[in-house]
Each structure stands twice: as C-alpha cells, then as structure tokens.
Design a protein around this motif. Structure first.
Motif: not given
Length: 294
Positions: A264-276
């Motif tokens: 789950e944490a890895l998925v949110w890291e991917l979402k954070d990179l998508e935001r960038i």
C-alpha cells in the motif's frame, strides 16, 4: 517584355497611394496580432521553460527558443504568420517606393518574389512543426532530463529507467518510466507519518493530493503499529520451535500483513510521483502516465 517593364513609367497618383494605404493598414493589424502572440508565447515559455536562444537575451531569446522547442502550435503560427505579414507589408512599401523613384516595375516584381518566399518559408516551418506534433513527436530531451531529475530527487527514488515519452497531439502527452525505489526510505516515511501530520496540520493548505497522501500514510502507520504486538507474539512463538519450517510458519501471518502494508505504501509513492509528473506537464490538457516499479 522585360525591357518594357524596366522602362515602365509609374504615375504616383494611379499606382502608389491605394496599395500603400493597404500595406499600412495590413502592417498595423498584423502588428497588433504580433503583440498579442508575443505575450502569449512569453506566458507559455514561463510554464514550459524551454532553452532560450544562446545568442539572444531577455524576452526575445525566450520567444525564439519557444518557437524552436515549444509544443503549442497555435501561438507559434499566429506569431510567425503575423510577423511575416508585417515584414511583407514593409517589403511591399519599399517596392512601391523604389518603383516610383526609379520609374520601373522591376523593384515591385522583386519585392513580390521576396514576399512570396517569406510566406512559403513560414508555411514550410509551420507544416513541419504541426506535422511532428500530430505524428507522435517525443518531448524535447532537455525537458525529459529536467523531469527525470525531479523524480530522482524524490526521497524514496533511487533511479529512473527506460523513460519513454510521446506527444499524441498538441495537447496530449504520454510518459512511461520504470522506477527503482528505496525500501528503507519508504518504511521511514511510513514511520514518520505522524511527524509529517503535525508539521502540516492544515490539510486544505496542503492541497487535495498532498492531504490524501499524508492521511493515507498516517493510516498505514497506525495499522503498522497495530501489528507490533503480533510481531512480538510471533517472535516469541518462533523462538520456541526447533524446525526452520515451523518458525517460518509461525511468523508468516505477520510477514504477510507487513507486506500488505508495504505494498500500500508503494502504491502511494507511485501516486506521489504521478503528482510530480502532472505538475511538470501542466501545460498539456491530457497527461497519460505509466510508472512501474523496477
């Protein structure tokens, strides 16, 4: 025929005044279009940040750099066509004046050829630029490198691999890459979620995406803390067993739970990179992102 053209008498009242008035009005109208397109391209250049022309400084260097590297075709077409219109009107006025002064039609013919050549040159440039945009041109290398540098500066990212970009049309772009994460950094961000929450308590000021990311990590951190008693019990039970497969079986429930939380944490890291990525490509209306763990 050429001799008659060279010896042609040019009466001022019949030949000069009406065309000169047309050229002057055209130059004024095209000049207004140049001014508007110039301001628009400056605003687009501030968003995309293309490299400026190496030999020109200030706003002119940024505009010329955008004409070469910018992706927005309409503003580029308006500026180049209007500029050619102003220059064409000036060339036409020079041809009229030279024809009247020399009493010959040759200068007018030469200036007409120059004006036609300018139109052909601008048309060729715009066709090549719009064609590249419509046929799937990649993002400029300088922009891809800047975006990759931003992603690699992220706290949990080690490297970015296999980057691919394509501009589907003038307002749509695709970005694909493989991301190598640092597992320890992700775990530390999860454990520090409470501190981050206290450092930025105003979630409205953080923005919707950042607030959602912070709240998700807070929930993951709380769930991780809830599993600690299970870890203690699993470790105590495993220490009493002699066989390796029995010890693995004793701790496997906690390992599975921990892996679920890390996923789950890895998925949110991917979402954070998508935001960038979306922020960096905000000048495109449609941004398609495909990020995969490496």
């Amino acid at each position: 025929g050429l001799r008659e053209l060279a010896e042609l008498s040019v009466p001022a009242c019949d030949f000069i005044f009406a065309p000169a008035a047309v050229f002057l009005v055209s130059a004024i109208l095209e000049g207004a279009a140049v001014k508007a397109a110039y301001s628009e391209i400056l605003s687009q250049a501030a968003k995309e940040k293309p490299p400026s022309h190496p030999r020109l400084s200030g706003d002119l260097g940024r505009v010329v750099g955008y004409l070469r590297h910018g992706h927005e075709v309409m503003s580029t077409a308006t500026l180049t066509e209007a500029t050619s219109g102003v220059l064409g009107a000036m060339v036409g006025l020079c041809g009229l004046a030279a024809s009247w002064y020399l009493q010959s039609g040759v200068p007018d013919v030469v200036c007409s050829i120059v004006m036609a050549s300018m139109v052909c040159g601008v048309g060729t440039f715009l066709m090549r630029k719009s064609g590249n945009a419509l046929l799937g041109e990649t993002l400029p290398s300088w922009r891809v490198e800047a975006l990759v540098a931003k992603l690699e500066a992220h706290a949990t990212v080690v490297n970015i691999y296999d980057v691919k970009t394509v501009m589907v049309c003038t307002d749509s772009v695709r970005f694909k890459a493989e991301v190598q994460f640092h597992p320890k950094a992700i775990t530390e961000r999860v454990l520090q979620a409470g501190l981050l929450q206290r450092a930025a308590p105003d979630q409205q000021a953080m923005g919707a995406e950042l607030a959602a990311h912070s709240m998700a990590y807070k929930v993951i951190c709380e769930r991780l803390q809830d599993t600690l008693p299970m870890l203690s019990q699993a470790a105590a039970d495993a220490s009493k067993l002699k066989e390796a497969h029995e010890r693995v079986a004793a701790v496997s429930p906690w390992l599975s739970k921990n892996n679920d939380l890390f996923y789950e944490a890895l998925v949110w890291e991917l979402k954070d990179l998508e935001r960038i990525v979306r922020q960096d490509l905000a000048d495109f209306r449609n941004v398609h992102i495909d990020l995969e763990p490496w």
